[in-house]
Design a protein around this motif. Structure first.
Motif, PDB file in Angstrom:
ATOM      1  N   PHE A 119       0.589   4.403  -2.518  1.00 42.95           N
ATOM      2  CA  PHE A 119       0.326   5.764  -2.045  1.00 42.95           C
ATOM      3  C   PHE A 119       1.440   6.720  -2.450  1.00 42.95           C
ATOM      4  O   PHE A 119       1.193   7.890  -2.730  1.00 42.95           O
ATOM      5  CB  PHE A 119       0.124   5.789  -0.529  1.00 42.95           C
ATOM      6  N   GLN A 120       2.687   6.225  -2.476  1.00 46.37           N
ATOM      7  CA  GLN A 120       3.804   7.068  -2.907  1.00 46.37           C
ATOM      8  C   GLN A 120       3.634   7.462  -4.366  1.00 46.37           C
ATOM      9  O   GLN A 120       3.854   8.617  -4.728  1.00 46.37           O
ATOM     10  CB  GLN A 120       5.138   6.346  -2.706  1.00 46.37           C
ATOM     11  N   SER A 134       0.837  -1.200   0.000  1.00 48.65           N
ATOM     12  CA  SER A 134       0.000   0.000   0.000  1.00 48.65           C
ATOM     13  C   SER A 134       0.872   1.249   0.000  1.00 48.65           C
ATOM     14  O   SER A 134       0.549   2.235  -0.664  1.00 48.65           O
ATOM     15  CB  SER A 134      -0.911   0.022   1.227  1.00 48.65           C
ATOM     16  N   ALA A 194       0.868   7.689  -5.944  1.00 49.76           N
ATOM     17  CA  ALA A 194      -0.292   8.574  -6.062  1.00 49.76           C
ATOM     18  C   ALA A 194      -0.044   9.944  -5.420  1.00 49.76           C
ATOM     19  O   ALA A 194      -0.877  10.840  -5.534  1.00 49.76           O
ATOM     20  CB  ALA A 194      -1.507   7.918  -5.424  1.00 49.76           C
ATOM     21  N   GLY A 195       1.092  10.079  -4.729  1.00 49.65           N
ATOM     22  CA  GLY A 195       1.425  11.358  -4.103  1.00 49.65           C
ATOM     23  C   GLY A 195       0.638  11.647  -2.830  1.00 49.65           C
ATOM     24  O   GLY A 195       0.440  12.804  -2.472  1.00 49.65           O
ATOM     25  N   ARG A 196       0.196  10.616  -2.152  1.00 48.58           N
ATOM     26  CA  ARG A 196      -0.569  10.783  -0.906  1.00 48.58           C
ATOM     27  C   ARG A 196       0.364  10.738   0.294  1.00 48.58           C
ATOM     28  O   ARG A 196       0.463   9.733   0.993  1.00 48.58           O
ATOM     29  CB  ARG A 196      -1.642   9.693  -0.789  1.00 48.58           C
ATOM     30  N   GLU A 197       1.063  11.829   0.550  1.00 53.42           N
ATOM     31  CA  GLU A 197       2.063  11.864   1.618  1.00 53.42           C
ATOM     32  C   GLU A 197       1.463  11.658   2.999  1.00 53.42           C
ATOM     33  O   GLU A 197       2.115  11.107   3.883  1.00 53.42           O
ATOM     34  CB  GLU A 197       2.857  13.174   1.573  1.00 53.42           C
ATOM     35  N   ASP A 198       0.210  12.097   3.200  1.00 56.96           N
ATOM     36  CA  ASP A 198      -0.436  11.903   4.496  1.00 56.96           C
ATOM     37  C   ASP A 198      -0.576  10.408   4.804  1.00 56.96           C
ATOM     38  O   ASP A 198      -0.285   9.956   5.915  1.00 56.96           O
ATOM     39  CB  ASP A 198      -1.801  12.582   4.527  1.00 56.96           C
ATOM     40  N   LEU A 199      -0.981   9.627   3.808  1.00 57.83           N
ATOM     41  CA  LEU A 199      -1.148   8.185   3.999  1.00 57.83           C
ATOM     42  C   LEU A 199       0.203   7.468   4.054  1.00 57.83           C
ATOM     43  O   LEU A 199       0.341   6.458   4.754  1.00 57.83           O
ATOM     44  CB  LEU A 199      -2.015   7.603   2.883  1.00 57.83           C
TER      45      LEU A 199
END
Length: 148
Positions: free
Chosen positions: A68-69, A64, A71-76
């Motif tokens: 997420f990396q 996961s 997709a650029g989802r740094e919060d996740l």
């Protein structure tokens, strides 16, 4: 002390310290362990089975994390990194690169592997030895390197 006992103690401590994230991760792991025990039709899991469940949890989070990396989802990404860190505390000590290299070389010699065709034989012989102590993809790369 078994993994479940350790998880129970850490869960109580996390409740006392109001560590919500750690508490959530511990509960998820406990649920996974209980589900596996139910699936196998037993009250308790062996150490090896517990390790398998724990490894699966870490692997799922690492997969996961990669998604997420991308997709650029740094919060996740941050949240998953903390979860992986919590889970790593329950895993056995990981083998160093040198130790893993040595295990790979010994196993190749034991099996008598000489080419990439023997990859399956080597991997099936080596994975039980390093279960929970090394990442499968890392082992795969080393075996490929030595069989090339």
């Amino acid at each position: 002390m078994s993994l479940v006992e350790r998880l129970n103690q850490d869960m109580k401590q996390a409740m006392r310290n109001k560590e919500k994230e750690k508490l959530t991760v511990i509960r998820m792991v406990k649920a996974s362990l209980q589900n596996e025990a139910i699936k196998l039709g037993r009250g308790e899991l062996s150490e090896e089975e517990e390790l398998t469940v724990l490894s699966r949890e870490v692997k799922q989070r690492k997969d996961s994390l990669h998604e997420f990396q991308e997709a650029g989802r740094e919060d996740l990404v941050e949240k998953l990194n903390r979860e992986i860190e919590i889970l790593q505390a329950y895993m056995p000590k990981q083998l160093s690169e040198e130790e893993l290299e040595q295990v790979v070389q010994e196993t190749i010699a034991e099996v008598g592997a000489s080419s990439k065709k023997d990859m399956g034989k080597v991997m099936s012989a080596i994975m039980p030895k390093v279960k929970g102590k090394a990442d499968g993809s890392q082992v795969n790369k080393l075996v490929l390197k030595h069989l090339s």
